[in-house]
Motif scaffolding. Sequence first.
Motif, PDB file in Angstrom:
ATOM      1  N   HIS A   1      -5.127 -11.822   3.288  1.00  0.00           N
ATOM      2  CA  HIS A   1      -5.768 -12.508   4.401  1.00  0.00           C
ATOM      3  C   HIS A   1      -6.959 -11.745   4.974  1.00  0.00           C
ATOM      4  N   ILE A   2      -7.490 -10.849   4.180  1.00  0.00           N
ATOM      5  CA  ILE A   2      -8.767 -10.235   4.540  1.00  0.00           C
ATOM      6  C   ILE A   2      -9.853 -11.306   4.440  1.00  0.00           C
TER       7      ILE A   2
ATOM      8  N   GLY B   1       2.985  -0.360   8.703  1.00  0.00           N
ATOM      9  CA  GLY B   1       2.152  -0.851   9.798  1.00  0.00           C
ATOM     10  C   GLY B   1       2.971  -1.147  11.036  1.00  0.00           C
TER      11      GLY B   1
ATOM     12  N   ILE C   1       0.847  -1.189   0.000  1.00  0.00           N
ATOM     13  CA  ILE C   1       0.000   0.000   0.000  1.00  0.00           C
ATOM     14  C   ILE C   1       0.880   1.236   0.000  1.00  0.00           C
TER      15      ILE C   1
ATOM     16  N   ALA D   1       3.157  -5.619   8.766  1.00  0.00           N
ATOM     17  CA  ALA D   1       2.157  -6.421   8.058  1.00  0.00           C
ATOM     18  C   ALA D   1       1.181  -5.549   7.267  1.00  0.00           C
ATOM     19  N   GLY D   2       1.510  -4.274   7.097  1.00  0.00           N
ATOM     20  CA  GLY D   2       0.676  -3.410   6.253  1.00  0.00           C
ATOM     21  C   GLY D   2       0.621  -3.979   4.849  1.00  0.00           C
ATOM     22  N   GLY D   3      -0.558  -3.946   4.250  1.00  0.00           N
ATOM     23  CA  GLY D   3      -0.699  -4.425   2.886  1.00  0.00           C
ATOM     24  C   GLY D   3      -0.849  -5.931   2.737  1.00  0.00           C
ATOM     25  N   GLU D   4      -1.013  -6.640   3.830  1.00  0.00           N
ATOM     26  CA  GLU D   4      -1.186  -8.105   3.731  1.00  0.00           C
ATOM     27  C   GLU D   4      -2.646  -8.421   3.412  1.00  0.00           C
ATOM     28  N   ILE D   5      -3.089  -7.915   2.275  1.00  0.00           N
ATOM     29  CA  ILE D   5      -4.512  -7.966   1.952  1.00  0.00           C
ATOM     30  C   ILE D   5      -5.007  -9.354   1.571  1.00  0.00           C
TER      31      ILE D   5
ATOM     32  N   VAL E   1       3.061   1.879   3.386  1.00  0.00           N
ATOM     33  CA  VAL E   1       2.403   1.643   4.670  1.00  0.00           C
ATOM     34  C   VAL E   1       2.987   0.363   5.271  1.00  0.00           C
TER      35      VAL E   1
END
Lengths: 312, 312
Positions: free
Chosen positions: A165-166, A155, A146, A159-163, A153
């Motif tokens: 696992h949404i 975090g 991100i 772990a920012g941007g670890e999308i 980003v």
Amino acid sequence: MGKYAFGVDVGGTTVKLGLFDVEGQLLEKWEIPTNKENAGAGILPDTARSILAKMQERQISEADLAGIGIGAPGAYDSEGNLVGSSVNLGWSDFSIPEKMKAYFNVPIKAVNDANAAAFGEMWMGAGKGYKNMVLVTLGTGVGGGIIVNEHIVTGANGAGGEIGHIHIEDNEAECCNCKNKGCLEQYASATGLVRLAKRRLAKDDTPSILRNDKVSAKSVFDAVKEKDAVAVEIAEEFGDYLGKGLAAVAGVVNPEAFVIGGGVSKAGEILFTYIRPCFEKYAYAPCRNAKFVLATLGNDAGIYGAAGLILH
Amino acid sequence: MGKYAFGVDVGGTTVKLGLFDVEGQLLEKWEIPTNKENAGAGILPDTARSILAKMQERQISEADLAGIGIGAPGAYDSEGNLVGSSVNLGWSDFSIPEKMKAYFNVPIKAVNDANAAAFGEMWMGAGKGYKNMVLVTLGTGVGGGIIVNEHIVTGANGAGGEIGHIHIEDNEAECCNCKNKGCLEQYASATGLVRLAKRRLAKDDTPSILRNDKVSAKSVFDAVKEKDAVAVEIAEEFGDYLGKGLAAVAGVVNPEAFVIGGGVSKAGEILFTYIRPCFEKYAYAPCRNAKFVLATLGNDAGIYGAAGLILH
């Protein structure tokens, strides 16, 4: 400020290196093998020696060097310290910049490899001109990076941007690699797409070219291009999951653009036919005009982004 | 740098103003009515005159003033320009800083009011000490403000942090105010919680103290504190939705803390009993250790954050 920077992308098999000028032009790139023995203790020394050799070969002095950027698997805080371990490499809890400073008296920066790739696409790739963008890598898993206001980003724990696992699906019986159930990655990665395809093919006997051969992300989208009805259904399901996930991302950071990379993105613009309408359906209106573009730097995104940490 | 800053929070009914010293101490706060006539043309002039009067009263010269920060409803870009319209006030497409510079020759900054509140909580409230935090406002709607590396995430169209409209439920027949279906706000706002309660109460005849009176967010959590079984079920459903939504947010920006404010947060720490386990269930492991804390600045968060734009 020096005239050059090195961008390094540490992978599980090879370390990619690139020499860039201050304009961000890639002058030369090469690879060395990743030595994972002794918990990866040799990886950074090998990298440093390779850079020193290149400097000697090209007669680049330390004064000519603006710095070295490094992207690697694992979670790094904003100072480039590895938080926890990088299972892939055997590394745990140490500072990449500290280690590299034994060899160089220049600025050293380190970030997560997916974040480096995102930064690279923003700096010199498909995200050029966007200050707020999200790189979505659809490969074996779903990765992301991100960029907010031209910054990565990171975090709290890197772990920012670890999308990938949404949580996106309440009715999922199988576990994701992360042990949760219903992660975006279970549907929108190359592996996830194949899973969706197999489920759909097992459901009934509708004829499909997908039944002729081994199913892959490529074969699904090849069949979509042939207007295979079953493949189109699979692509719609994939697009629905991915559109829903990216709509959630848009609700958080409201990016100008999503840059789509990774193996699945080789299908090309046709992906957007399936992602975009679903994204628009699920996204909050003020976030709905985000652009979708294909990544352009391929496997070089990481070395570009790493160098960009120094040069941008 | 001056000795003081003003923080302004423009609301639909009143404009709140605060005078702060450079340490961030609130020296005095007051309100003026919001004049919405003529598409809100008088709001900023009224505000400017009120500030000028206060400066005269306190004998504060322009040289003593570090600047003025303003939070207001609507989407603002990173330069403080209103993007589109702020329906509540009647405003559309103009620059708050430009307008205020007719009155003051000091730095002027403007942001969205929810983002200002988030910044305030980070600077002087429950988020103090966190560089990466998310303010979640559970009021009539679900609002939010995202702080990354001590900066507000504005996003491309000023819609960063609009987490109330993350899609969270595929099986929803009713529309959200935003026209989508299944938004977080439909379940986790005060209004949403009442909706969940009414649905649950209509489902069967299980006795509950909630049947005695008009249901509100407060009465649900009061009943939870009395261990009312129906109320506990409602709180669990509320917690599941909110935990799922915040887990998605965590997967994007990986915050150190969620600061929970707004009317529903008056229920207190008991909220976290219902949110936290669900958050942990849905969140990706490296994001799971985010702290949950209650907002502490209440209605002053906006003026704190606005002043913080200048002073922090």
